[in-house]
Motif scaffolding. Structure first.
Motif, mmCIF file in Angstrom:
data_model
loop_
_atom_site.group_PDB
_atom_site.id
_atom_site.type_symbol
_atom_site.label_atom_id
_atom_site.label_comp_id
_atom_site.label_asym_id
_atom_site.label_seq_id
_atom_site.Cartn_x
_atom_site.Cartn_y
_atom_site.Cartn_z
ATOM 1 N N CYS A 171 0.850 -1.193 0.000
ATOM 2 C CA CYS A 171 0.000 0.000 0.000
ATOM 3 C C CYS A 171 0.884 1.240 0.000
ATOM 4 C CB CYS A 171 -0.921 0.007 1.213
ATOM 5 S SG CYS A 171 -2.090 -1.374 1.277
ATOM 6 N N SER A 172 2.001 1.144 -0.699
ATOM 7 C CA SER A 172 3.015 2.196 -0.669
ATOM 8 C C SER A 172 2.759 3.313 -1.670
ATOM 9 C CB SER A 172 4.394 1.583 -0.927
ATOM 10 O OG SER A 172 4.454 0.948 -2.193
ATOM 11 N N GLY A 173 1.528 3.396 -2.191
ATOM 12 C CA GLY A 173 1.207 4.468 -3.115
ATOM 13 C C GLY A 173 1.855 4.254 -4.466
ATOM 14 N N ARG A 174 2.085 5.359 -5.169
ATOM 15 C CA ARG A 174 2.617 5.263 -6.525
ATOM 16 C C ARG A 174 4.075 4.804 -6.561
ATOM 17 N NH1 ARG A 174 -0.749 8.047 -10.413
ATOM 18 N NH2 ARG A 174 -2.557 8.957 -9.346
ATOM 19 N N SER A 175 4.739 4.769 -5.423
ATOM 20 C CA SER A 175 6.090 4.197 -5.401
ATOM 21 C C SER A 175 6.053 2.682 -5.593
ATOM 22 C CB SER A 175 6.805 4.544 -4.097
ATOM 23 O OG SER A 175 6.089 4.054 -2.984
ATOM 24 N N SER A 176 4.954 2.050 -5.227
ATOM 25 C CA SER A 176 4.678 0.630 -5.552
ATOM 26 C C SER A 176 5.869 -0.278 -5.238
ATOM 27 C CB SER A 176 4.293 0.495 -7.031
ATOM 28 O OG SER A 176 3.270 1.381 -7.368
ATOM 29 N N VAL A 177 6.272 -0.320 -4.008
ATOM 30 C CA VAL A 177 7.497 -1.012 -3.614
ATOM 31 C C VAL A 177 7.516 -2.472 -4.061
ATOM 32 C CG1 VAL A 177 8.851 -1.801 -1.637
ATOM 33 C CG2 VAL A 177 7.926 0.526 -1.667
ATOM 34 N N MET A 178 6.482 -3.214 -3.702
ATOM 35 C CA MET A 178 6.458 -4.642 -4.051
ATOM 36 C C MET A 178 6.144 -4.863 -5.524
ATOM 37 S SD MET A 178 7.338 -6.757 -1.726
ATOM 38 C CE MET A 178 6.598 -8.294 -2.283
ATOM 39 N N VAL A 179 5.276 -4.048 -6.079
ATOM 40 C CA VAL A 179 4.959 -4.174 -7.500
ATOM 41 C C VAL A 179 6.229 -4.052 -8.328
ATOM 42 C CG1 VAL A 179 3.765 -3.054 -9.430
ATOM 43 C CG2 VAL A 179 2.570 -3.388 -7.248
ATOM 44 N N ARG A 180 7.086 -3.105 -7.960
ATOM 45 C CA ARG A 180 8.341 -2.922 -8.684
ATOM 46 C C ARG A 180 9.329 -4.055 -8.401
ATOM 47 N NH1 ARG A 180 8.929 2.360 -10.709
ATOM 48 N NH2 ARG A 180 7.309 3.805 -9.999
ATOM 49 N N GLN A 181 9.464 -4.407 -7.135
ATOM 50 C CA GLN A 181 10.450 -5.438 -6.785
ATOM 51 C C GLN A 181 10.115 -6.769 -7.442
ATOM 52 O OE1 GLN A 181 11.902 -5.949 -2.673
ATOM 53 N NE2 GLN A 181 11.449 -8.113 -2.894
ATOM 54 N N GLN A 182 8.842 -7.095 -7.472
ATOM 55 C CA GLN A 182 8.412 -8.375 -8.035
ATOM 56 C C GLN A 182 8.223 -8.318 -9.555
ATOM 57 O OE1 GLN A 182 8.061 -11.282 -6.044
ATOM 58 N NE2 GLN A 182 9.181 -9.895 -4.692
ATOM 59 N N GLN A 183 8.567 -7.144 -10.134
ATOM 60 C CA GLN A 183 8.490 -6.949 -11.588
ATOM 61 C C GLN A 183 7.106 -7.291 -12.129
ATOM 62 O OE1 GLN A 183 11.847 -9.243 -13.080
ATOM 63 N NE2 GLN A 183 13.257 -7.567 -12.648
ATOM 64 N N CYS A 184 6.125 -6.800 -11.431
ATOM 65 C CA CYS A 184 4.742 -7.027 -11.827
ATOM 66 C C CYS A 184 4.409 -6.143 -13.037
ATOM 67 C CB CYS A 184 3.839 -6.670 -10.645
ATOM 68 S SG CYS A 184 2.110 -7.049 -10.871
ATOM 69 N N PRO A 185 3.823 -6.669 -14.105
ATOM 70 C CA PRO A 185 3.486 -5.838 -15.264
ATOM 71 C C PRO A 185 2.524 -4.712 -14.891
ATOM 72 C CG PRO A 185 3.299 -8.174 -15.791
ATOM 73 C CD PRO A 185 3.467 -8.082 -14.305
ATOM 74 N N VAL A 186 2.768 -3.534 -15.436
ATOM 75 C CA VAL A 186 1.941 -2.362 -15.143
ATOM 76 C C VAL A 186 1.565 -1.682 -16.453
ATOM 77 C CG1 VAL A 186 1.880 -0.082 -14.058
ATOM 78 C CG2 VAL A 186 2.997 -1.994 -12.879
ATOM 79 N N LEU A 187 0.291 -1.376 -16.616
ATOM 80 C CA LEU A 187 -0.166 -0.582 -17.749
ATOM 81 C C LEU A 187 -0.336 0.859 -17.284
ATOM 82 C CD1 LEU A 187 -1.348 -0.233 -20.636
ATOM 83 C CD2 LEU A 187 -3.597 -0.647 -19.613
ATOM 84 N N GLN A 188 0.433 1.773 -17.860
ATOM 85 C CA GLN A 188 0.296 3.200 -17.570
ATOM 86 C C GLN A 188 -0.157 3.897 -18.838
ATOM 87 O OE1 GLN A 188 3.410 5.137 -15.288
ATOM 88 N NE2 GLN A 188 3.170 7.032 -16.448
ATOM 89 N N THR A 189 -1.203 4.718 -18.733
ATOM 90 C CA THR A 189 -1.829 5.273 -19.926
ATOM 91 C C THR A 189 -1.460 6.722 -20.210
ATOM 92 O OG1 THR A 189 -3.802 6.020 -18.750
ATOM 93 C CG2 THR A 189 -3.799 3.743 -19.569
ATOM 94 N N ASP A 190 -0.801 7.413 -19.290
ATOM 95 C CA ASP A 190 -0.506 8.827 -19.511
ATOM 96 C C ASP A 190 0.595 9.267 -18.555
ATOM 97 O OD1 ASP A 190 -1.792 10.154 -16.975
ATOM 98 O OD2 ASP A 190 -3.303 8.756 -17.717
ATOM 99 N N ARG A 191 0.954 10.560 -18.623
ATOM 100 C CA ARG A 191 1.983 11.120 -17.741
ATOM 101 C C ARG A 191 1.447 12.394 -17.075
ATOM 102 N NH1 ARG A 191 6.962 12.682 -20.244
ATOM 103 N NH2 ARG A 191 7.888 12.327 -18.203
ATOM 104 N N MET A 192 0.242 12.329 -16.574
ATOM 105 C CA MET A 192 -0.361 13.506 -15.957
ATOM 106 C C MET A 192 0.276 13.824 -14.610
ATOM 107 S SD MET A 192 -4.469 13.593 -16.692
ATOM 108 C CE MET A 192 -4.640 15.032 -15.623
#
Length: 386
Positions: A171-192
């Protein structure tokens, strides 16, 4: 409500270093997950937050749909409402110069709220602590290692400690600690991004009396204004990272001139002095393809984040935190069973949101050649993400 002091919640007792679930991040998503686990299970929970809460945080206005979630977390509506400011209406100049007002009086659910985010986040954290969650704040995250159990290395002041757990919730917000560490695929649609100015009490009497949000579009993005408890005001401009740099909107004077050039927002900005705080936040839309049955999951912005125009942020944080807690319980007690359903629900929710967002931005046709509005219609968020 003031944020708890480090000395109040940072100390560890014997046996505290081994728990069942560690939650990384004590914002609304993390607190909701901790409250759910502590209210409905016998699992031991540690809630880790890297810093004391900042009083200047986005997420100022919520709809009445938030109240059932708060009641599920054991927080009565009456006691909750009195700490914040009633929100009676939403006004927008979107797709035309005329200001269109939607009054909450006629929605059947009553008014929303303009939040004091420090009080809101602190209230949720206090509820989690009272129910038995171990609160570790502030704590610097040094590393996370897996194995038979997770090991989370932390530094609290001069002291280092390691928490062990069977399950992690990111629940680390947009820093996404575990999502990044575990190399979880992420779909990002913009750079707002959003550039926020926060004004102190007494500087914006008109917005305070109106107690409504105000949105106004421009060729390069859109403004958002909300009154806050205590007579304060939050004013933000949402745009793309590219536009932010091109227009030099991180300079407070340039940002103010841009605001003054707008019709409805500009009339209010003329009454405001220098902001008490000036901040930039990422507000891009993204969703993580979480694992179906691993010893971790994510909630809140770490799992999916949304354009502020959707007003989904805090409601999503609470609901996803609650659902992630149920996934954690099923994994620890039964070896799994709920992870795939949660994963699919997040993807379906994001797909629905992306379609709705595209239709909303398509309603603004006054600047067809402007890069910001062209990019909103060219986003790939409406593609299948499952």
């Amino acid at each position: 409500m003031a944020a708890p002091a480090a000395a109040d919640i940072g100390g560890a007792r014997a046996g505290d270093d081994e728990v069942d679930v560690i939650i990384l991040g004590a914002g609304p998503a993390g607190a909701a997950a901790a409250i759910t686990l502590c209210r409905h299970t016998r699992l031991r929970v540690a809630l880790v937050e890297r810093r004391l809460f900042d009083p200047f945080r986005p997420g100022e206005t919520v709809s009445p749909a938030l109240f059932p979630l708060m009641e599920y977390l054991g927080i009565a509506r009456a006691g909750f409402e009195e700490r914040h400011l009633q929100s009676y209406a939403h006004a927008a100049a979107w797709g035309g110069d005329e200001l269109v007002v939607r009054d909450f009086l006629f929605n059947g659910q009553g008014s929303g709220l303009h939040l004091d985010r420090l009080a809101f986040d602190s209230m949720l954290l206090e509820q989690a602590g009272q129910l038995g969650a171990q609160i570790v704040q502030p704590a610097e995250l040094l590393g996370i290692t897996g194995g038979a159990r997770w090991a989370v290395a932390l530094r609290q002041g001069e002291r280092k400690r390691t928490l062990g757990a069977a399950y992690l919730i990111d629940c680390s917000g947009r820093s996404s600690v575990m999502v990044r560490q575990q190399q979880c695929p992420v779909l990002q649609t913009d750079r707002m991004v959003g550039v926020y100015a926060y004004y102190d009490a007494g500087q914006a009497d008109a917005p305070e009396r109106l107690q409504r949000t105000l949105v106004e579009t421009t060729a390069n993005g859109w403004f958002y204004l909300a009154p806050l408890p205590g007579g304060r005001t939050a004013l933000a401009f949402m745009t793309d990272a590219e536009t932010l740099r091109t227009l030099d909107l991180l300079d407070p004077d340039t940002w103010r001139r841009h605001a003054l050039a707008s019709t409805h927002i500009g009339a209010l900005v003329r009454e405001l002095g220098a902001p008490q705080a000036f901040r930039q936040y990422p507000v891009h839309s993204r969703v993580a393809r979480l694992p179906a049955n691993a010893a971790w999951t994510a909630a809140g912005d770490a799992a999916a984040s949304f354009d502020p125009v959707s007003s989904l942020g805090i409601g999503h944080a609470l609901s996803s935190g609650i659902h992630a807690a149920r996934v954690a319980q099923a994994y620890v007690e039964q070896g799994g069973g709920l992870g795939e359903g949660y994963r699919q629900s997040l993807l379906a929710h994001f797909q629905s949101y992306a379609t709705t967002r595209r239709a909303l931005y398509a309603n603004e046709q006054r600047w067809p050649g402007a890069g910001f509005w062209q990019r909103r219609l060219a986003q790939e968020g409406e593609r299948a993400v499952a």
